[in-house]
Design a protein around this motif. Structure first.
Motif, PDB file in Angstrom:
ATOM      1  N   VAL A 250      13.345  92.710   9.056  1.00  0.00           N
ATOM      2  CA  VAL A 250      14.192  91.944   8.383  1.00  0.00           C
ATOM      3  C   VAL A 250      13.495  91.462   7.104  1.00  0.00           C
ATOM      4  O   VAL A 250      12.443  90.957   7.184  1.00  0.00           O
ATOM      5  CB  VAL A 250      14.691  90.651   9.066  1.00  0.00           C
ATOM      6  N   LYS A 251      14.224  91.468   5.814  1.00  0.00           N
ATOM      7  CA  LYS A 251      13.510  91.023   4.611  1.00  0.00           C
ATOM      8  C   LYS A 251      14.665  89.946   3.801  1.00  0.00           C
ATOM      9  O   LYS A 251      15.331  90.419   3.141  1.00  0.00           O
ATOM     10  CB  LYS A 251      13.244  92.220   3.628  1.00  0.00           C
ATOM     11  N   PRO A 252      14.458  88.708   4.264  1.00  0.00           N
ATOM     12  CA  PRO A 252      15.442  87.838   3.801  1.00  0.00           C
ATOM     13  C   PRO A 252      15.594  87.787   2.164  1.00  0.00           C
ATOM     14  O   PRO A 252      14.342  88.121   1.493  1.00  0.00           O
ATOM     15  CB  PRO A 252      14.853  86.432   4.307  1.00  0.00           C
ATOM     16  N   GLY A 253      16.658  87.812   1.498  1.00  0.00           N
ATOM     17  CA  GLY A 253      17.029  87.901   0.189  1.00  0.00           C
ATOM     18  C   GLY A 253      16.673  89.042  -0.379  1.00  0.00           C
ATOM     19  O   GLY A 253      17.152  89.141  -1.775  1.00  0.00           O
ATOM     20  N   TRP A 254      16.470  90.131   0.189  1.00  0.00           N
ATOM     21  CA  TRP A 254      16.176  91.558  -0.337  1.00  0.00           C
ATOM     22  C   TRP A 254      17.335  91.879  -0.980  1.00  0.00           C
ATOM     23  O   TRP A 254      17.219  92.527  -1.994  1.00  0.00           O
ATOM     24  CB  TRP A 254      15.544  92.305   0.632  1.00  0.00           C
ATOM     25  N   ALA A 255      18.458  92.041  -0.355  1.00  0.00           N
ATOM     26  CA  ALA A 255      19.905  92.628  -0.836  1.00  0.00           C
ATOM     27  C   ALA A 255      20.379  91.807  -1.987  1.00  0.00           C
ATOM     28  O   ALA A 255      20.834  92.605  -2.744  1.00  0.00           O
ATOM     29  CB  ALA A 255      20.781  92.649   0.444  1.00  0.00           C
ATOM     30  N   ASP A 256      20.041  90.550  -2.102  1.00  0.00           N
ATOM     31  CA  ASP A 256      20.718  89.896  -3.187  1.00  0.00           C
ATOM     32  C   ASP A 256      19.804  90.158  -4.388  1.00  0.00           C
ATOM     33  O   ASP A 256      20.102  90.156  -5.446  1.00  0.00           O
ATOM     34  CB  ASP A 256      20.381  88.327  -2.876  1.00  0.00           C
ATOM     35  N   ARG A 257      18.487  90.266  -4.294  1.00  0.00           N
ATOM     36  CA  ARG A 257      17.681  90.738  -5.271  1.00  0.00           C
ATOM     37  C   ARG A 257      18.107  92.161  -5.912  1.00  0.00           C
ATOM     38  O   ARG A 257      17.956  92.401  -7.215  1.00  0.00           O
ATOM     39  CB  ARG A 257      16.194  90.454  -5.228  1.00  0.00           C
ATOM     40  N   PHE A 258      18.122  92.850  -5.081  1.00  0.00           N
ATOM     41  CA  PHE A 258      18.513  94.498  -5.287  1.00  0.00           C
ATOM     42  C   PHE A 258      19.828  94.334  -6.045  1.00  0.00           C
ATOM     43  O   PHE A 258      19.775  95.026  -7.148  1.00  0.00           O
ATOM     44  CB  PHE A 258      18.652  95.107  -4.058  1.00  0.00           C
ATOM     45  N   HIS A 259      21.006  93.578  -5.528  1.00  0.00           N
ATOM     46  CA  HIS A 259      22.175  93.648  -6.309  1.00  0.00           C
ATOM     47  C   HIS A 259      21.913  92.953  -7.748  1.00  0.00           C
ATOM     48  O   HIS A 259      22.762  93.839  -8.479  1.00  0.00           O
ATOM     49  CB  HIS A 259      23.140  92.838  -5.381  1.00  0.00           C
ATOM     50  N   ASP A 260      21.206  92.045  -7.764  1.00  0.00           N
ATOM     51  CA  ASP A 260      20.956  91.359  -9.409  1.00  0.00           C
ATOM     52  C   ASP A 260      20.301  92.209 -10.087  1.00  0.00           C
ATOM     53  O   ASP A 260      20.876  92.516 -11.311  1.00  0.00           O
ATOM     54  CB  ASP A 260      20.342  90.223  -9.104  1.00  0.00           C
ATOM     55  N   ALA A 261      19.284  93.241  -9.547  1.00  0.00           N
ATOM     56  CA  ALA A 261      18.810  93.974 -10.447  1.00  0.00           C
ATOM     57  C   ALA A 261      19.592  95.176 -10.809  1.00  0.00           C
ATOM     58  O   ALA A 261      19.419  95.778 -12.111  1.00  0.00           O
ATOM     59  CB  ALA A 261      17.455  94.498  -9.776  1.00  0.00           C
ATOM     60  N   MET A 262      20.359  95.708 -10.000  1.00  0.00           N
ATOM     61  CA  MET A 262      21.123  96.789 -10.329  1.00  0.00           C
ATOM     62  C   MET A 262      22.088  96.680 -11.242  1.00  0.00           C
ATOM     63  O   MET A 262      22.828  97.529 -12.084  1.00  0.00           O
ATOM     64  CB  MET A 262      21.948  97.544  -8.930  1.00  0.00           C
ATOM     65  N   LYS A 263      22.994  95.368 -11.004  1.00  0.00           N
ATOM     66  CA  LYS A 263      23.920  94.800 -12.087  1.00  0.00           C
ATOM     67  C   LYS A 263      23.295  94.782 -13.390  1.00  0.00           C
ATOM     68  O   LYS A 263      24.059  95.387 -14.533  1.00  0.00           O
ATOM     69  CB  LYS A 263      24.508  93.674 -11.535  1.00  0.00           C
ATOM     70  N   LYS A 264      22.101  94.134 -13.484  1.00  0.00           N
ATOM     71  CA  LYS A 264      21.518  94.091 -14.817  1.00  0.00           C
ATOM     72  C   LYS A 264      21.417  95.541 -15.402  1.00  0.00           C
ATOM     73  O   LYS A 264      21.467  95.543 -16.681  1.00  0.00           O
ATOM     74  CB  LYS A 264      20.095  93.281 -14.669  1.00  0.00           C
ATOM     75  N   LYS A 265      20.703  96.508 -14.798  1.00  0.00           N
ATOM     76  CA  LYS A 265      20.636  97.767 -15.164  1.00  0.00           C
ATOM     77  C   LYS A 265      21.699  98.482 -15.769  1.00  0.00           C
ATOM     78  O   LYS A 265      21.664  99.175 -16.783  1.00  0.00           O
ATOM     79  CB  LYS A 265      19.543  98.634 -14.034  1.00  0.00           C
ATOM     80  N   LYS A 266      22.846  98.223 -14.783  1.00  0.00           N
ATOM     81  CA  LYS A 266      24.080  98.950 -15.208  1.00  0.00           C
ATOM     82  C   LYS A 266      24.744  98.345 -16.423  1.00  0.00           C
ATOM     83  O   LYS A 266      25.398  99.061 -17.134  1.00  0.00           O
ATOM     84  CB  LYS A 266      25.233  98.905 -14.122  1.00  0.00           C
ATOM     85  N   GLU A 267      24.628  97.064 -16.690  1.00  0.00           N
ATOM     86  CA  GLU A 267      25.135  96.267 -17.865  1.00  0.00           C
ATOM     87  C   GLU A 267      24.405  96.635 -19.270  1.00  0.00           C
ATOM     88  O   GLU A 267      24.862  97.000 -20.281  1.00  0.00           O
ATOM     89  CB  GLU A 267      24.796  94.751 -17.613  1.00  0.00           C
ATOM     90  N   GLN A 268      22.921  96.964 -18.713  1.00  0.00           N
ATOM     91  CA  GLN A 268      22.159  97.522 -20.090  1.00  0.00           C
ATOM     92  C   GLN A 268      22.606  98.720 -20.369  1.00  0.00           C
ATOM     93  O   GLN A 268      22.480  99.248 -21.821  1.00  0.00           O
ATOM     94  CB  GLN A 268      20.555  97.172 -19.522  1.00  0.00           C
ATOM     95  N   GLU A 269      22.789  99.613 -19.522  1.00  0.00           N
ATOM     96  CA  GLU A 269      23.383 100.972 -19.640  1.00  0.00           C
ATOM     97  C   GLU A 269      24.564 101.114 -20.676  1.00  0.00           C
ATOM     98  O   GLU A 269      24.878 101.763 -21.365  1.00  0.00           O
ATOM     99  CB  GLU A 269      23.356 101.979 -18.396  1.00  0.00           C
ATOM    100  N   ARG A 270      25.476 100.024 -20.254  1.00  0.00           N
ATOM    101  CA  ARG A 270      26.876  99.980 -20.880  1.00  0.00           C
ATOM    102  C   ARG A 270      26.451  99.397 -22.362  1.00  0.00           C
ATOM    103  O   ARG A 270      27.132 100.161 -23.074  1.00  0.00           O
ATOM    104  CB  ARG A 270      27.603  98.989 -20.188  1.00  0.00           C
ATOM    105  N   LYS A 271      25.643  98.669 -22.485  1.00  0.00           N
ATOM    106  CA  LYS A 271      25.338  98.312 -23.974  1.00  0.00           C
ATOM    107  C   LYS A 271      24.642  99.292 -24.812  1.00  0.00           C
ATOM    108  O   LYS A 271      25.064  99.368 -25.973  1.00  0.00           O
ATOM    109  CB  LYS A 271      24.446  97.141 -23.988  1.00  0.00           C
ATOM    110  N   ASP A 272      23.823 100.107 -24.151  1.00  0.00           N
ATOM    111  CA  ASP A 272      23.247 101.084 -24.736  1.00  0.00           C
ATOM    112  C   ASP A 272      24.130 102.272 -25.246  1.00  0.00           C
ATOM    113  O   ASP A 272      23.652 103.021 -26.052  1.00  0.00           O
ATOM    114  CB  ASP A 272      21.983 101.535 -24.091  1.00  0.00           C
ATOM    115  N   GLY A 273      25.329 102.344 -24.570  1.00  0.00           N
ATOM    116  CA  GLY A 273      26.208 103.279 -24.633  1.00  0.00           C
ATOM    117  C   GLY A 273      26.127 104.610 -24.279  1.00  0.00           C
ATOM    118  O   GLY A 273      26.587 105.669 -24.860  1.00  0.00           O
TER     119      GLY A 273
END
Length: 456
Positions: free
Chosen positions: A433-456
């Motif tokens: 059990v790793k409390p908060g791990w999933a939330d941090r993972f989702h946040d990181a992945m969403k930021k990465k995806k958004e950056q890829e969208r901006k970079d086009g």
């Protein structure tokens, strides 16, 4: 059935090339109801107690001989010179035989023993005909050879290509099947010629030879033209299968089974159903299935080589493979497969399970997603589950292994060692059990995806 007065021999023609089938398999080995067509015919011949059965083979004979083995004897027609020439090849195999000879075709599989016996009985009529031909009146005479007869006595046999318009108007057609006294068969065959449109030695000409010599001949007529329908193409094979299935369905219902949608249920040649069996739509019975009374088979199930005892339920979407035995009151549900396995009295496997090379005790419960791991890549191994055992969902039982009576295997376990009676076996990795791990993972992945969208 009438008892034959003399010994019986059967000559079955199976030397044709079967080119219209477009197949590497010999024509007479194509299956109807899971059995080669020639074997349907041989079963009826066996009912007569034939003393000798000779199969005339030609191209592809090794396939026929491999399938039929020593059940029959063989004669070879190397050249395709007509049906009369084919029967002549049986002379050696019938050497010394004194009795009555039936001549039939390996691609005409549905002739009943009763019809054959009717021909033989007519052969022993008061007028003692040397040859009896089986006639029929087809729905459409097409280009069948005609039997010209008066009061059951034949006056002429003629192939369609050689017939006059008046002869072609005769509705009585030649099935090709005949019964002949053995002392006359080869004598008459020796007198026919090939002076006809095809340049072949026609078997029906033995009748014309007999008539020319004032030797009596006769015709019997089958009441069912489908009985003498030949199979020369895939379409005709499919039509024969259709007729076989219709008869099998009618028989099952007449004997006390309920078929909810009969036209969607398919039987094998040896399917046995008890009384008060309920068969839902789209069920297929392969060879070797026996079903006892009061069984329910739900829709879209496939059974082969299986034994179902009383009050069993299977399906929907169940698959029973060879060696599956369901004891009284047992049940398998949707997407359950069994092979070489026994499900004990009252036992259940309701969902998404594979039971292979296994014995399941009475009243055991097999949870959803359970698999008996019976194959190691080289050999099969057995799983034995004791009575009253409970196997939790998504368990893998790695054979060889034994689960004791009333034992419990916890859900998600991979069991590779025996479990004792009454024991609980749990084989799981420790949960991390790793409390908060999933939330941090989702946040990181969403930021990465958004950056890829901006970079086009």
């Amino acid at each position: 059935m009438w008892e034959a007065e003399r010994p019986i021999a059967a000559v079955i023609l199976a030397a044709g090339k079967g080119t219209r089938m477009k197949s590497q398999r010999h024509k007479v080995l194509h299956e109807i109801g899971g059995k080669p067509m020639i074997e349907h015919l041989l079963d009826q011949v066996d009912r007569l107690g034939a003393e000798r059965t000779v199969v005339i083979v030609g191209e592809g004979r090794e396939q026929v001989e491999a399938r039929l083995g020593t059940r029959v004897s063989y004669a070879v027609q190397d050249q395709q010179l007509g049906t009369g020439h084919a029967v002549m090849q049986a002379k050696g195999a019938l050497d010394g035989f004194e009795g009555d000879v039936l001549v039939m075709f390996g691609d005409v599989p549905f002739v009943r023993a009763e019809t054959m016996m009717g021909m033989l009985k007519r052969l022993h009529g008061e007028d003692a005909p040397a040859v009896v031909v089986l006639g029929f009146k087809p729905y459409d005479p097409l280009q069948y050879g005609r039997v010209i007869a008066r009061d059951g006595r034949i006056t002429k046999m003629v192939e369609f290509k050689d017939a006059t318009d008046e002869e072609r108007s005769c509705p009585l057609c030649n099935s090709g099947l005949m019964a002949v006294r053995s002392d006359m068969l080869f004598k008459l065959l020796g007198e026919i010629d090939n002076e006809n449109a095809q340049g072949e030695f026609y078997l029906p000409d033995v009748v014309n030879v007999a008539i020319a010599s004032d030797i009596p001949t006769a015709v019997t007529v089958t009441s069912d033209p489908d009985e003498v329908a030949g199979i020369n193409s895939r379409a005709e094979l499919a039509d024969a299968e259709r007729r076989f299935q219709q008869a099998a369905r009618a028989k099952a219902m007449a004997e006390g089974a309920t078929l909810v949608a009969p036209e969607t249920v398919f039987f094998s040649h040896d399917t046995v159903l008890g009384q008060d069996v309920l068969v839902e739509p789209n069920v297929v019975f392969g060879p070797g299935v026996t079903v006892a009374d009061n069984v329910i088979i739900h829709a879209f199930s496939h059974l082969e080589g299986a034994l179902l005892k009383e009050h069993v339920q299977i399906g929907p979407y169940a698959r029973l493979r060879p060696g599956a035995v369901l004891e009284e009151g047992s049940k398998i549900g949707n997407f359950v497969e069994m092979k070489n396995a026994v499900l004990g009295e009252g036992a259940k496997a309701n969902h998404l399970t594979y039971l292979g090379d296994a014995t399941v005790g009475a009243n055991a419960n097999i949870g959803a997603g359970t698999i008996t791991c019976n194959y190691d890549g080289y050999f099969k191994h057995k799983t034995v589950i004791g009575p009253g055992a409970f196997i939790g969902s998504n368990s893998a039982l790695i054979a060889p292994v034994k689960i004791g009576a009333d034992a419990i295997v916890a859900a998600g376990s991979a069991v590779s060692r025996d479990v004792s009676d009454g024991e609980l076996r749990m084989v799981r990795a420790e949960q991390l059990v790793k409390p908060g791990w999933a939330d941090r993972f989702h946040d990181a992945m969403k930021k990465k995806k958004e950056q890829e969208r901006k970079d086009g």
